[in-house]
Design a protein around this motif. Structure first.
Motif, PDB file in Angstrom:
ATOM      1  N   LEU A  31      35.213  46.162  55.678  1.00  0.00           N
ATOM      2  CA  LEU A  31      34.868  44.741  55.586  1.00  0.00           C
ATOM      3  C   LEU A  31      33.645  44.540  54.694  1.00  0.00           C
ATOM      4  O   LEU A  31      33.639  43.686  53.796  1.00  0.00           O
ATOM      5  CB  LEU A  31      34.599  44.206  56.990  1.00  0.00           C
ATOM      6  CG  LEU A  31      34.311  42.715  57.136  1.00  0.00           C
ATOM      7  CD1 LEU A  31      35.543  41.898  56.811  1.00  0.00           C
ATOM      8  CD2 LEU A  31      33.846  42.411  58.557  1.00  0.00           C
ATOM      9  N   THR A  32      32.612  45.349  54.928  1.00  0.00           N
ATOM     10  CA  THR A  32      31.384  45.257  54.131  1.00  0.00           C
ATOM     11  C   THR A  32      31.646  45.610  52.675  1.00  0.00           C
ATOM     12  O   THR A  32      31.211  44.898  51.758  1.00  0.00           O
ATOM     13  CB  THR A  32      30.313  46.201  54.709  1.00  0.00           C
ATOM     14  OG1 THR A  32      30.038  45.839  56.065  1.00  0.00           O
ATOM     15  CG2 THR A  32      29.029  46.129  53.895  1.00  0.00           C
ATOM     16  N   GLY A  33      32.366  46.712  52.456  1.00  0.00           N
ATOM     17  CA  GLY A  33      32.612  47.182  51.094  1.00  0.00           C
ATOM     18  C   GLY A  33      33.416  46.205  50.264  1.00  0.00           C
ATOM     19  O   GLY A  33      33.039  45.877  49.120  1.00  0.00           O
ATOM     20  N   MET A  34      34.512  45.715  50.809  1.00  0.00           N
ATOM     21  CA  MET A  34      35.364  44.790  50.053  1.00  0.00           C
ATOM     22  C   MET A  34      34.657  43.475  49.778  1.00  0.00           C
ATOM     23  O   MET A  34      34.722  42.940  48.672  1.00  0.00           O
ATOM     24  CB  MET A  34      36.665  44.536  50.809  1.00  0.00           C
ATOM     25  CG  MET A  34      37.669  45.661  50.729  1.00  0.00           C
ATOM     26  SD  MET A  34      38.144  46.103  49.023  1.00  0.00           S
ATOM     27  CE  MET A  34      38.758  44.552  48.398  1.00  0.00           C
ATOM     28  N   SER A  35      33.973  42.937  50.791  1.00  0.00           N
ATOM     29  CA  SER A  35      33.315  41.641  50.600  1.00  0.00           C
ATOM     30  C   SER A  35      32.159  41.745  49.596  1.00  0.00           C
ATOM     31  O   SER A  35      31.962  40.851  48.765  1.00  0.00           O
ATOM     32  CB  SER A  35      32.815  41.095  51.941  1.00  0.00           C
ATOM     33  OG  SER A  35      31.925  41.995  52.564  1.00  0.00           O
ATOM     34  N   LEU A  36      31.405  42.857  49.644  1.00  0.00           N
ATOM     35  CA  LEU A  36      30.330  43.044  48.669  1.00  0.00           C
ATOM     36  C   LEU A  36      30.883  43.214  47.257  1.00  0.00           C
ATOM     37  O   LEU A  36      30.319  42.682  46.286  1.00  0.00           O
ATOM     38  CB  LEU A  36      29.481  44.265  49.040  1.00  0.00           C
ATOM     39  CG  LEU A  36      28.454  44.088  50.153  1.00  0.00           C
ATOM     40  CD1 LEU A  36      27.802  45.423  50.497  1.00  0.00           C
ATOM     41  CD2 LEU A  36      27.391  43.065  49.782  1.00  0.00           C
ATOM     42  N   PHE A  37      31.986  43.958  47.133  1.00  0.00           N
ATOM     43  CA  PHE A  37      32.562  44.161  45.801  1.00  0.00           C
ATOM     44  C   PHE A  37      33.083  42.839  45.235  1.00  0.00           C
ATOM     45  O   PHE A  37      32.890  42.545  44.047  1.00  0.00           O
ATOM     46  CB  PHE A  37      33.697  45.187  45.865  1.00  0.00           C
ATOM     47  CG  PHE A  37      34.157  45.635  44.508  1.00  0.00           C
ATOM     48  CD1 PHE A  37      33.480  46.624  43.811  1.00  0.00           C
ATOM     49  CD2 PHE A  37      35.260  45.038  43.894  1.00  0.00           C
ATOM     50  CE1 PHE A  37      33.880  47.026  42.546  1.00  0.00           C
ATOM     51  CE2 PHE A  37      35.675  45.429  42.630  1.00  0.00           C
ATOM     52  CZ  PHE A  37      34.977  46.425  41.953  1.00  0.00           C
ATOM     53  N   ILE A  38      33.720  42.042  46.077  1.00  0.00           N
ATOM     54  CA  ILE A  38      34.197  40.714  45.641  1.00  0.00           C
ATOM     55  C   ILE A  38      33.006  39.856  45.217  1.00  0.00           C
ATOM     56  O   ILE A  38      33.033  39.175  44.185  1.00  0.00           O
ATOM     57  CB  ILE A  38      34.987  40.024  46.770  1.00  0.00           C
ATOM     58  CG1 ILE A  38      36.318  40.753  47.003  1.00  0.00           C
ATOM     59  CG2 ILE A  38      35.251  38.552  46.428  1.00  0.00           C
ATOM     60  CD1 ILE A  38      37.049  40.315  48.248  1.00  0.00           C
ATOM     61  N   GLY A  39      31.931  39.899  46.037  1.00  0.00           N
ATOM     62  CA  GLY A  39      30.736  39.122  45.700  1.00  0.00           C
ATOM     63  C   GLY A  39      30.125  39.563  44.380  1.00  0.00           C
ATOM     64  O   GLY A  39      29.687  38.730  43.581  1.00  0.00           O
ATOM     65  N   GLY A  40      30.095  40.878  44.131  1.00  0.00           N
ATOM     66  CA  GLY A  40      29.560  41.375  42.868  1.00  0.00           C
ATOM     67  C   GLY A  40      30.407  40.966  41.681  1.00  0.00           C
ATOM     68  O   GLY A  40      29.886  40.678  40.593  1.00  0.00           O
ATOM     69  N   ALA A  41      31.734  40.905  41.895  1.00  0.00           N
ATOM     70  CA  ALA A  41      32.641  40.547  40.807  1.00  0.00           C
ATOM     71  C   ALA A  41      32.443  39.107  40.329  1.00  0.00           C
ATOM     72  O   ALA A  41      32.849  38.753  39.216  1.00  0.00           O
ATOM     73  CB  ALA A  41      34.092  40.752  41.255  1.00  0.00           C
ATOM     74  N   LEU A  42      31.788  38.282  41.161  1.00  0.00           N
ATOM     75  CA  LEU A  42      31.522  36.897  40.753  1.00  0.00           C
ATOM     76  C   LEU A  42      30.656  36.828  39.502  1.00  0.00           C
ATOM     77  O   LEU A  42      30.680  35.832  38.770  1.00  0.00           O
ATOM     78  CB  LEU A  42      30.814  36.139  41.893  1.00  0.00           C
ATOM     79  CG  LEU A  42      31.597  35.908  43.192  1.00  0.00           C
ATOM     80  CD1 LEU A  42      30.698  35.231  44.215  1.00  0.00           C
ATOM     81  CD2 LEU A  42      32.840  35.064  42.927  1.00  0.00           C
ATOM     82  N   SER A  43      29.882  37.884  39.257  1.00  0.00           N
ATOM     83  CA  SER A  43      28.967  37.872  38.102  1.00  0.00           C
ATOM     84  C   SER A  43      29.618  38.394  36.826  1.00  0.00           C
ATOM     85  O   SER A  43      28.971  38.417  35.775  1.00  0.00           O
ATOM     86  CB  SER A  43      27.721  38.706  38.413  1.00  0.00           C
ATOM     87  OG  SER A  43      28.051  40.084  38.493  1.00  0.00           O
ATOM     88  N   LEU A  44      30.886  38.814  36.881  1.00  0.00           N
ATOM     89  CA  LEU A  44      31.543  39.373  35.697  1.00  0.00           C
ATOM     90  C   LEU A  44      31.550  38.432  34.493  1.00  0.00           C
ATOM     91  O   LEU A  44      31.386  38.893  33.356  1.00  0.00           O
ATOM     92  CB  LEU A  44      32.970  39.804  36.044  1.00  0.00           C
ATOM     93  CG  LEU A  44      33.088  41.090  36.894  1.00  0.00           C
ATOM     94  CD1 LEU A  44      34.533  41.331  37.309  1.00  0.00           C
ATOM     95  CD2 LEU A  44      32.540  42.285  36.121  1.00  0.00           C
ATOM     96  N   PRO A  45      31.728  37.110  34.671  1.00  0.00           N
ATOM     97  CA  PRO A  45      31.661  36.219  33.501  1.00  0.00           C
ATOM     98  C   PRO A  45      30.310  36.254  32.785  1.00  0.00           C
ATOM     99  O   PRO A  45      30.211  35.863  31.627  1.00  0.00           O
ATOM    100  CB  PRO A  45      31.925  34.825  34.101  1.00  0.00           C
ATOM    101  CG  PRO A  45      32.713  35.097  35.338  1.00  0.00           C
ATOM    102  CD  PRO A  45      32.159  36.384  35.872  1.00  0.00           C
ATOM    103  N   TRP A  46      29.264  36.721  33.483  1.00  0.00           N
ATOM    104  CA  TRP A  46      27.928  36.806  32.896  1.00  0.00           C
ATOM    105  C   TRP A  46      27.528  38.262  32.647  1.00  0.00           C
ATOM    106  O   TRP A  46      26.340  38.574  32.576  1.00  0.00           O
ATOM    107  CB  TRP A  46      26.908  36.135  33.811  1.00  0.00           C
ATOM    108  CG  TRP A  46      27.128  34.660  33.949  1.00  0.00           C
ATOM    109  CD1 TRP A  46      26.651  33.674  33.142  1.00  0.00           C
ATOM    110  CD2 TRP A  46      27.915  34.017  34.957  1.00  0.00           C
ATOM    111  NE1 TRP A  46      27.083  32.444  33.581  1.00  0.00           N
ATOM    112  CE2 TRP A  46      27.867  32.622  34.688  1.00  0.00           C
ATOM    113  CE3 TRP A  46      28.660  34.465  36.050  1.00  0.00           C
ATOM    114  CZ2 TRP A  46      28.528  31.698  35.486  1.00  0.00           C
ATOM    115  CZ3 TRP A  46      29.328  33.540  36.841  1.00  0.00           C
ATOM    116  CH2 TRP A  46      29.255  32.178  36.554  1.00  0.00           C
TER     117      TRP A  46
END
Length: 291
Positions: A31-46
Motif C-alpha cells: 500500500l505504501t509503495g504503490m501510493s508513494l510511487f503514484i504520488g511521485g509520478a505526478l511530477s513527471l510532467p516537470w
C-alpha cells in the motif's frame, strides 16, 4: 499561498484514514509503495525541472520512506490508538523547531500555549471512547521516532535553497520502490480489484503523494509556527470525515477537540502576524531605513 498549500495538504492527509479503511486487507508495505510511487509520478510532467541533487533526494527518502516504515512498525507493535497519539507529536515538534528554519522566526508564550492546547485537542479526538494504556510499549518509541523524522524532514524542507517542491517526485518514487522491495521480501503477493485500484490512485494523488508537494511549498515559503499548530487539525478532520461516512459517531469530545485546535490556530496566526508587523515597523524606523 503557503498557508493555502498547507491547509490543502492537511485536508488531503485527513482523508488517509478513510482511504485506508477502503483498502483494508492490502499489505501495508505494498500500500505504501504503490501510493508513494503514484504520488511521485505526478511530477513527471516537470521532470526537466528536477534538480536530482543527491542531498534533496536523500532528505526526501529520509522523510517519506523512513517515516512510513517507522509509523507502520509503531501501529503493529503498540496499541494503535496510543501509538497514533504519540505519533501526532510532530506538529508540536515542528513548532518548537521553527527557529531552526533560518527564517528568523521566534517562539513566544502564545505559540507554546497554543501548541499545548492544540495537542490537548488531538488527545481528545484520538482517544475519544478508547481507554488509553499508560504501560510502556516499544511501539511508542517507533511512533515518537516517526514524529521526529517527519518534523525534522519538514524543517529541512523549510531550510532548503537548492531544490524546488517538484524534487519531491523522485524521492517519492525511490521511496515507493524501496517499500515495494520490502513487500516482495516480507509480505504475501497483493491482488487488487478495480475499485481498490481506484482508491489506490486516490491515495497516491492525495495523502501519500500530492500532499507532499504542497507541504514542501508551504514549509519553504510559510511560517512554520502557524503551520505547526494548523497541522493539529489533521486528526480532527480525519475523525470528522469518518463521522460523515458513518464509520464513527459525533461526540461532544470531538466537538471540543475541534474548538481547541481551531482557537489555537487562530491565536498563533494573529500572534505571528502581529510580530511580523512589529518587525516591519522596527525596520522602517531604524537609522538604516531612514537613511
Amino acid at each position: 499561498m503557503p498557508l493555502i498549500a498547507a491547509l490543502v495538504a492537511i485536508l488531503m492527509w485527513s482523508s488517509l484514514a478513510t482511504l485506508t479503511v477502503s483498502l483494508a486487507g492490502v499489505p501495508p508495505l505494498y500500500l505504501t509503495g504503490m501510493s508513494l510511487f503514484i504520488g511521485g509520478a505526478l511530477s513527471l510532467p516537470w521532470a526537466m525541472r528536477w534538480s536530482l541533487d543527491w542531498r534533496s533526494l536523500a532528505v526526501g527518502i529520509y522523510g517519506q520512506f523512513t517515516y512510513h516504515v517507522l509509523y507502520i512498525i509503531a501501529l503493529r507493535s503498540a496499541p494503535p490508538v496510543n501509538a497514533n497519539l504519540v505519533h501526532y507529536a510532530w506538529p508540536l515538534l515542528i513548532l518548537l523547531m521553527a527557529p531552526l528554519t533560518g527564517q528568523g522566526l521566534k517562539l513566544g508564550w502564545v505559540h507554546i500555549l497554543a501548541a499545548a492546547a492544540a495537542f490537548s485537542g488531538v488527545v481528545l479526538a484520538t482517544s475519544d471512547g478508547v481507554e488509553l494504556s499508560l504501560r510502556w510499549h516499544p511501539g511508542y518509541g517507533f511512533a515518537l521516532a516517526a514524529a521526529f523524522v517527519w518534523a525534522t524532514y519538514s524543517i529541512a524542507e523549510a531550510r532548503s535553497k537548492s531544490s524546488s517542491p517538484v524534487d519531491v517526485g523522485p524521492a517519492c518514487m525511490v521511496s515507493g520502490l524501496l517499500a515495494l522491495a520490502g513487500h516482495a521480501a516480507l509480505e504475501p503477493p497483493a491482488s487488487l480489484d478495480a475499485s481498490q485500484w481506484l482508491m489506490m490512485l486516490a491515495l497516491g494523488v492525495g495523502p501519500t503523494g500530492g500532499a507532499f508537494y504542497l507541504w514542501s511549498l508551504a514549509m519553504r515559503r510559510g511560517d512554520a509556527r502557524i503551520i505547526g499548530v494548523l497541522s493539529n487539525a489533521t486528526p480532527i478532520l480525519s475523525t470528522l470525515m469518518l463521522v460523515l461516512l458513518g464509520s464513527r459517531s459525533l461526540s461532544l469530545t470531538t466537538v471540543g477537540a475541534t474548538l481547541l485546535v481551531t482557537a489555537s490556530s487562530v491565536a498563533v496566526f494573529l500572534a505571528s502576524k502581529r510580530s511580523c508587523r512589529s518587525m516591519v515597523h522596527k525596520k522602517r524606523g531604524s537609522p538604516s531605513a531612514i537613511a
